[in-house]
Design an enzyme around this catalytic site. Structure first.
Site, PDB file in Angstrom:
ATOM      1  N   LYS A 215       0.832  -1.209   0.000  1.00  0.00           N
ATOM      2  CA  LYS A 215       0.000   0.000   0.000  1.00  0.00           C
ATOM      3  C   LYS A 215       0.871   1.265   0.000  1.00  0.00           C
ATOM      4  O   LYS A 215       2.061   1.205   0.358  1.00  0.00           O
ATOM      5  CB  LYS A 215      -0.924  -0.012   1.224  1.00  0.00           C
ATOM      6  CG  LYS A 215      -0.192   0.037   2.562  1.00  0.00           C
ATOM      7  CD  LYS A 215      -1.121  -0.331   3.713  1.00  0.00           C
ATOM      8  CE  LYS A 215      -0.391  -0.295   5.050  1.00  0.00           C
ATOM      9  NZ  LYS A 215      -1.174  -0.934   6.125  1.00  0.00           N
TER      10      LYS A 215
ATOM     11  N   TYR B  41      13.620  31.508   4.927  1.00  0.00           N
ATOM     12  CA  TYR B  41      12.377  32.221   5.224  1.00  0.00           C
ATOM     13  C   TYR B  41      12.236  32.551   6.701  1.00  0.00           C
ATOM     14  O   TYR B  41      12.617  31.754   7.562  1.00  0.00           O
ATOM     15  CB  TYR B  41      11.172  31.377   4.796  1.00  0.00           C
ATOM     16  CG  TYR B  41      10.973  31.316   3.300  1.00  0.00           C
ATOM     17  CD1 TYR B  41      10.914  32.474   2.525  1.00  0.00           C
ATOM     18  CD2 TYR B  41      10.810  30.085   2.668  1.00  0.00           C
ATOM     19  CE1 TYR B  41      10.713  32.401   1.154  1.00  0.00           C
ATOM     20  CE2 TYR B  41      10.596  29.998   1.302  1.00  0.00           C
ATOM     21  CZ  TYR B  41      10.546  31.167   0.543  1.00  0.00           C
ATOM     22  OH  TYR B  41      10.337  31.093  -0.796  1.00  0.00           O
TER      23      TYR B  41
HETATM   24  C1  LIG Z   1      -0.367  -1.910   6.900  1.00  0.00           C
HETATM   25  C2  LIG Z   1      -0.914  -3.181   7.402  1.00  0.00           C
HETATM   26  C3  LIG Z   1      -0.082  -4.306   7.584  1.00  0.00           C
HETATM   27  C4  LIG Z   1       1.432  -4.237   7.502  1.00  0.00           C
HETATM   28  O1  LIG Z   1       1.969  -3.821   8.736  1.00  0.00           O
HETATM   29  P1  LIG Z   1       3.553  -3.687   8.966  1.00  0.00           P
HETATM   30  O2  LIG Z   1       3.680  -3.235  10.375  1.00  0.00           O
HETATM   31  O3  LIG Z   1       4.023  -2.653   7.995  1.00  0.00           O
HETATM   32  O4  LIG Z   1       4.145  -5.022   8.701  1.00  0.00           O
HETATM   33  C5  LIG Z   1      -0.678  -5.520   7.900  1.00  0.00           C
HETATM   34  N1  LIG Z   1      -2.029  -5.606   8.048  1.00  0.00           N
HETATM   35  C6  LIG Z   1      -2.845  -4.545   7.925  1.00  0.00           C
HETATM   36  C7  LIG Z   1      -4.304  -4.717   8.143  1.00  0.00           C
HETATM   37  C8  LIG Z   1      -2.320  -3.293   7.611  1.00  0.00           C
HETATM   38  O5  LIG Z   1      -3.135  -2.227   7.518  1.00  0.00           O
END
Ligand SMILES: *Cc1c(COP(=O)(O)O)cnc(C)c1O
Length: 369
Positions: free
Chosen positions: A38, A264
């Site tokens: 993601k 700035y």
């Molecule tokens: C993002 C996510 C993961 C991955 O978690 P990590 O800590 O990056 O390994 C696993 N399950 C869900 C439901 C997530 O939203």
């Protein structure tokens, strides 16, 4: 690692392979591995990472939203893709692209059944998400009968898995809470499975879950941050290799006199003569203002150069008074020596945030394929 001529996120695919193999070594050979890609694969490059994971033999991928899954399908990714947070307005796209929704509420279940029926689907794969304490998304105990009845009433969907998510898998002080979550997940998913005529997979563990609760790996694990080289714990970090290195170059060097200011709002005022370097990277590239005023630092010729004054949209100025350097020299913002975790800590945040903040303007280059 290669030299760059502009701000570049260098992605080391050999490091990804190393991390994948390390995480796999922590689970049983028969346990399936879902790679979480993601948010542009945690700010890196979703398609490049997904292709590499497919090649390495990952069993599943996950994205947060439907549009991310569509991008993967357009790039030719064949693996099953779980969409963790699908929204009703995207269900048609989801089905057209053979993405698998997380079904997390009665409303989402009803609406998905309608969409699947309208598209004349049978046994469309879905994943049932249970809330066991994170209180973010998911069904509760009182929903199990509803899920079973609605699913049985229609041939449209098939439950491929039941899953839940740990709230504090990296926190040893919350061990009792995590064990409770695992226990209630077992009860919820077993109650569901008892009422179905088939056995969906169960899965619960993220990266820190794999490390700290391997006994709860069930049929699959879901790893994101670990694949990218961060383990949320020093002893795990030591075993992993950061995939992304953020590099830039020195655009200009200035000699600053005592009593001059930089940037700035004159947020930095010098009380002695110093030497500053201007770098082509700013908050529009993901280096937030909270890194300014001496908090964050970059590395030039193996030396620390703190950020001077405010972070601009497209630039930062850093202190190179003690550094032998010239215009065009390479600058490391974070990467294999100074990790993103340490860089993030200077602004009181975590690796997840700085990695996913690197904007799409920054060029991505993959090496080590
Ligand atoms: C993002 C996510 C993961 C991955 O978690 P990590 O800590 O990056 O390994 C696993 N399950 C869900 C439901 C997530 O939203």
């Amino acid at each position: 690692m290669s030299k760059v001529g502009e701000t570049t996120l260098v992605l080391d695919l050999a490091a990804l392979e190393h991390n994948y193999n390390y995480l796999r070594s922590k689970i049983k050979p028969e346990t399936k591995f879902l790679g979480v890609v993601k948010a542009f694969a945690y700010g890196s490059d979703m398609v490049t990472i997904a292709q590499k994971l497919e090649q390495l033999g990952a069993d599943y991928l996950a994205v947060a939203y439907v549009s991310e899954g569509v991008l993967l399908r357009k790039a030719g990714i064949q693996l099953p893709i779980l969409v963790l947070h699908p929204l009703v307005s995207n269900f048609d796209d989801l089905i057209t692209n053979q993405l698998e929704p997380s079904i997390y509420s009665r409303n989402i279940l009803n609406q998905f059944l309608e969409a699947a029926k309208a598209q004349e689907q049978t046994n469309y794969p879905v994943h049932i998400k249970f809330n066991t304490g994170l209180n973010r998304l998911g069904f509760s105990e009182t929903d199990v009968d509803f899920i079973v009845e609605e699913t049985k009433r229609s041939e449209c969907i098939k439950i491929i898995s039941a899953f839940s998510h740990l709230a504090a898998s990296e926190d040893v002080n919350e061990r009792d809470f995590s064990l409770n979550q695992i226990n209630s997940f077992k009860n919820l998913s077993n109650a569901l499975m008892d009422k179905l005529s088939y056995q969906p997979m169960q899965h619960m563990l993220n990266t820190s879950g794999i490390i700290n609760y391997p006994e709860a790996q069930f049929e699959m694990v879901r790893s994101g941050i670990g694949l990218y080289g961060y383990g949320n714990q020093a002893q795990v970090d030591a075993q992993l290799r950061p995939v992304a290195t953020l590099k830039t170059i020195i655009s200009q060097i200035h000699q600053i006199d005592a009593n001059e200011s930089i940037g700035y709002n004159r947020a930095f005022k010098s009380n002695k003569p110093i030497k500053s370097a201007t770098l082509p990277i700013g908050h529009a590239d993901g280096i937030g203002r909270q890194y300014g005023k001496g908090k964050g630092f970059v590395t030039i010729n193996n030396k620390k150069a703190p950020i001077l004054g405010n972070v601009c949209m497209d630039m930062i100025m850093v202190d190179v008074t003690e550094i032998d350097c010239k215009e065009g020299d390479e600058v490391i913002v974070f990467g294999h020596q100074k990790s993103a975790e340490k860089f993030a800590a200077t602004a009181n945040t975590i690796s997840y945030e700085i990695l996913t903040a690197i904007s799409q303007r920054v060029k991505r280059v993959a090496v080590g394929a």
